[in-house]
Design an enzyme around this catalytic site. Structure first.
Site, PDB file in Angstrom:
ATOM      1  N   MET A 107      -8.322   8.906  -0.080  1.00  0.00           N
ATOM      2  CA  MET A 107      -9.093   9.375   1.085  1.00  0.00           C
ATOM      3  C   MET A 107      -9.528  10.812   0.871  1.00  0.00           C
ATOM      4  O   MET A 107      -8.706  11.646   0.476  1.00  0.00           O
ATOM      5  CB  MET A 107      -8.222   9.289   2.332  1.00  0.00           C
ATOM      6  CG  MET A 107      -7.702   7.888   2.582  1.00  0.00           C
ATOM      7  SD  MET A 107      -6.619   7.878   4.004  1.00  0.00           S
ATOM      8  CE  MET A 107      -6.318   6.125   4.172  1.00  0.00           C
ATOM      9  N   ASP A 123      -7.089  -5.757   4.362  1.00  0.00           N
ATOM     10  CA  ASP A 123      -6.440  -4.446   4.313  1.00  0.00           C
ATOM     11  C   ASP A 123      -6.438  -3.804   5.700  1.00  0.00           C
ATOM     12  O   ASP A 123      -7.503  -3.500   6.249  1.00  0.00           O
ATOM     13  CB  ASP A 123      -7.208  -3.561   3.309  1.00  0.00           C
ATOM     14  CG  ASP A 123      -6.544  -2.215   3.092  1.00  0.00           C
ATOM     15  OD1 ASP A 123      -5.425  -2.010   3.576  1.00  0.00           O
ATOM     16  OD2 ASP A 123      -7.161  -1.369   2.407  1.00  0.00           O
ATOM     17  N   SER A 125       0.839  -1.193   0.000  1.00  0.00           N
ATOM     18  CA  SER A 125       0.000   0.000   0.000  1.00  0.00           C
ATOM     19  C   SER A 125       0.875   1.244   0.000  1.00  0.00           C
ATOM     20  O   SER A 125       1.655   1.470   0.922  1.00  0.00           O
ATOM     21  CB  SER A 125      -0.901   0.005   1.237  1.00  0.00           C
ATOM     22  OG  SER A 125      -1.528   1.267   1.328  1.00  0.00           O
ATOM     23  N   HIS A 158      -1.427  -1.098  -4.201  1.00  0.00           N
ATOM     24  CA  HIS A 158      -2.682  -0.650  -3.595  1.00  0.00           C
ATOM     25  C   HIS A 158      -2.614   0.862  -3.380  1.00  0.00           C
ATOM     26  O   HIS A 158      -1.676   1.378  -2.763  1.00  0.00           O
ATOM     27  CB  HIS A 158      -2.867  -1.384  -2.263  1.00  0.00           C
ATOM     28  CG  HIS A 158      -4.168  -1.133  -1.591  1.00  0.00           C
ATOM     29  ND1 HIS A 158      -5.337  -1.774  -1.946  1.00  0.00           N
ATOM     30  CD2 HIS A 158      -4.496  -0.307  -0.560  1.00  0.00           C
ATOM     31  CE1 HIS A 158      -6.324  -1.357  -1.164  1.00  0.00           C
ATOM     32  NE2 HIS A 158      -5.849  -0.459  -0.325  1.00  0.00           N
ATOM     33  N   MET A 213     -11.994  -4.945   5.279  1.00  0.00           N
ATOM     34  CA  MET A 213     -11.136  -4.041   6.063  1.00  0.00           C
ATOM     35  C   MET A 213     -10.870  -4.681   7.418  1.00  0.00           C
ATOM     36  O   MET A 213     -11.802  -5.071   8.133  1.00  0.00           O
ATOM     37  CB  MET A 213     -11.806  -2.672   6.265  1.00  0.00           C
ATOM     38  CG  MET A 213     -11.922  -1.811   5.012  1.00  0.00           C
ATOM     39  SD  MET A 213     -10.388  -1.608   4.086  1.00  0.00           S
ATOM     40  CE  MET A 213      -9.330  -0.807   5.314  1.00  0.00           C
ATOM     41  N   ASP A 260      -4.550   4.050  -1.872  1.00  0.00           N
ATOM     42  CA  ASP A 260      -5.605   4.475  -0.948  1.00  0.00           C
ATOM     43  C   ASP A 260      -6.017   5.903  -1.213  1.00  0.00           C
ATOM     44  O   ASP A 260      -5.222   6.826  -1.025  1.00  0.00           O
ATOM     45  CB  ASP A 260      -5.095   4.360   0.497  1.00  0.00           C
ATOM     46  CG  ASP A 260      -5.064   2.926   0.968  1.00  0.00           C
ATOM     47  OD1 ASP A 260      -6.088   2.237   0.837  1.00  0.00           O
ATOM     48  OD2 ASP A 260      -4.006   2.495   1.460  1.00  0.00           O
ATOM     49  N   HIS A 309      -8.399   1.995  -4.114  1.00  0.00           N
ATOM     50  CA  HIS A 309      -9.342   1.828  -3.001  1.00  0.00           C
ATOM     51  C   HIS A 309      -9.925   3.195  -2.649  1.00  0.00           C
ATOM     52  O   HIS A 309      -9.243   4.029  -2.051  1.00  0.00           O
ATOM     53  CB  HIS A 309      -8.569   1.211  -1.817  1.00  0.00           C
ATOM     54  CG  HIS A 309      -9.382   1.024  -0.584  1.00  0.00           C
ATOM     55  ND1 HIS A 309      -8.809   0.724   0.644  1.00  0.00           N
ATOM     56  CD2 HIS A 309     -10.713   1.063  -0.363  1.00  0.00           C
ATOM     57  CE1 HIS A 309      -9.754   0.607   1.556  1.00  0.00           C
ATOM     58  NE2 HIS A 309     -10.926   0.823   0.975  1.00  0.00           N
ATOM     59  N   MET A 350     -11.888   5.484  -0.526  1.00  0.00           N
ATOM     60  CA  MET A 350     -12.532   5.735   0.768  1.00  0.00           C
ATOM     61  C   MET A 350     -13.089   7.149   0.680  1.00  0.00           C
ATOM     62  O   MET A 350     -12.532   8.107   1.226  1.00  0.00           O
ATOM     63  CB  MET A 350     -11.488   5.596   1.889  1.00  0.00           C
ATOM     64  CG  MET A 350     -11.112   4.149   2.144  1.00  0.00           C
ATOM     65  SD  MET A 350      -9.533   3.984   2.987  1.00  0.00           S
ATOM     66  CE  MET A 350      -8.458   4.110   1.576  1.00  0.00           C
TER      67      MET A 350
HETATM   68  C1  DX5 Z   1      -6.246   1.936   5.765  1.00  0.00           C
HETATM   69  C2  DX5 Z   1      -5.844   1.751   4.310  1.00  0.00           C
HETATM   70  C3  DX5 Z   1      -4.800   0.718   4.138  1.00  0.00           C
HETATM   71  C4  DX5 Z   1      -3.476   1.087   4.765  1.00  0.00           C
HETATM   72  C5  DX5 Z   1      -2.928  -0.140   5.387  1.00  0.00           C
HETATM   73  O1  DX5 Z   1      -7.054   3.033   5.854  1.00  0.00           O
HETATM   74  O2  DX5 Z   1      -6.980   1.386   3.525  1.00  0.00           O
HETATM   75  O3  DX5 Z   1      -4.622   0.326   2.787  1.00  0.00           O
HETATM   76  O4  DX5 Z   1      -2.536   1.592   3.841  1.00  0.00           O
HETATM   77  O5  DX5 Z   1      -1.763   0.187   6.055  1.00  0.00           O
HETATM   78  P1  DX5 Z   1      -1.087  -0.752   7.119  1.00  0.00           P
HETATM   79  O6  DX5 Z   1      -0.630  -1.985   6.403  1.00  0.00           O
HETATM   80  O7  DX5 Z   1       0.040   0.099   7.611  1.00  0.00           O
HETATM   81  O8  DX5 Z   1      -2.099  -1.063   8.185  1.00  0.00           O
HETATM   82 ZN    ZN Z   2      -6.705   0.398   1.410  1.00  0.00          ZN
END
Ligand code: DX5
Ligand code: ZN
Length: 227
Positions: free
Chosen positions: A35, A173, A6, A31, A135, A33, A64, A66
């Site tokens: 946000m 994840d 990620s 991956h 998650m 993320d 992903h 969010m």
């Molecule tokens: C969490 C994200 C994850 C995050 C995981 O909000 O969706 O993808 O990057 O990170 P680690 O592996 O550090 O928990």
């Molecule tokens: Zn993620």
């Protein structure tokens, strides 16, 4: 088995360099993320950054979202080079049209659910999915502790997949380290998203191959081997 570093845990001052590093690490997916500061209390990066990273690698881009309004983001991320787009089950009645739109854009279709959300609620969507992302922390930040109460959801998703002869992959994840990856593998997961564990390792390449090894063995006891 798919290992997906990620990028949230990479150095944001050198994202292209870290993307190239992930590319050479033997990982399968990257991956990404996204946000929006509303669906989750943090902001990461947007389609312009994903587009800028696209030339740095041939890795499968696992995006992903969010975000509260993915409807306005699907096209920009599809054009930026996403291979798969994941939206959240918590968006309620938005979910069906979002899944259709991702499919129409020619991208792989993913759905994710947060730890407090019941696994039963994914049932109506299962036959439309390429990927189900469970998650294993409350999303928003990297580096959190794995929530063990989510393991039965993986088992249930795996049982439905077998019973209904479906082919979606099951991802995990959040808080995925060598030990929890092995536990998730035992429960039936096949995509392992990991940020902090992989990017904080001295060698990303060694960390990826070690994670592959513990997942193959599905044995948490192997996890204390150093990365
Ligand atoms: C969490 C994200 C994850 C995050 C995981 O909000 O969706 O993808 O990057 O990170 P680690 O592996 O550090 O928990
Ligand atoms: Zn993620």
């Amino acid at each position: 088995m798919i290992i997906a570093p990620s990028l949230l845990a990479a150095n944001f001052g050198q994202l292209a360099k870290d993307t190239a590093r992930a590319s050479k690490s033997g990982a399968d997916w990257l991956h990404l993320d996204i946000m929006d500061g509303h669906f989750v209390p943090n902001i990461s990066f947007g389609p312009a950054v994903v587009k800028a990273l696209r030339p740095a690698t041939k890795l499968f881009f696992d995006v992903h979202l969010m975000c509260s309004r993915p409807d306005i983001l699907l096209e920009p991320f599809a054009q930026a080079g996403a291979d798969q787009i994941i939206v959240h089950l918590e968006l309620g009645e938005q979910v069906t049209p979002l899944l259709w739109k991702i499919r129409k854009l020619g991208k792989k279709v993913g759905l994710s659910l947060n730890p407090p959300t019941s696994i039963g609620l994914v049932q109506p969507f299962l036959d439309q999915l390429d990927h189900l992302l469970v998650m294993t922390v409350n999303p928003g930040f990297g580096g959190q502790e794995f929530i063990y109460e989510t393991l039965p959801k993986i088992q249930q998703a795996n049982a439905w997949r077998r019973e209904r002869n479906l082919a979606y992959t099951i991802g995990v994840d959040g808080g995925v380290n060598l030990k929890t990856a092995a536990e998730c593998a035992r429960a039936g997961a096949d995509v392992f998203v990991s940020g902090t564990t992989l990017f904080a390792a001295h060698s990303l390449k060694r960390a990826v191959s070690k994670m592959r090894k513990v997942v193959l063995a599905s044995d948490p006891a192997l996890a204390d081997l150093r990365v």
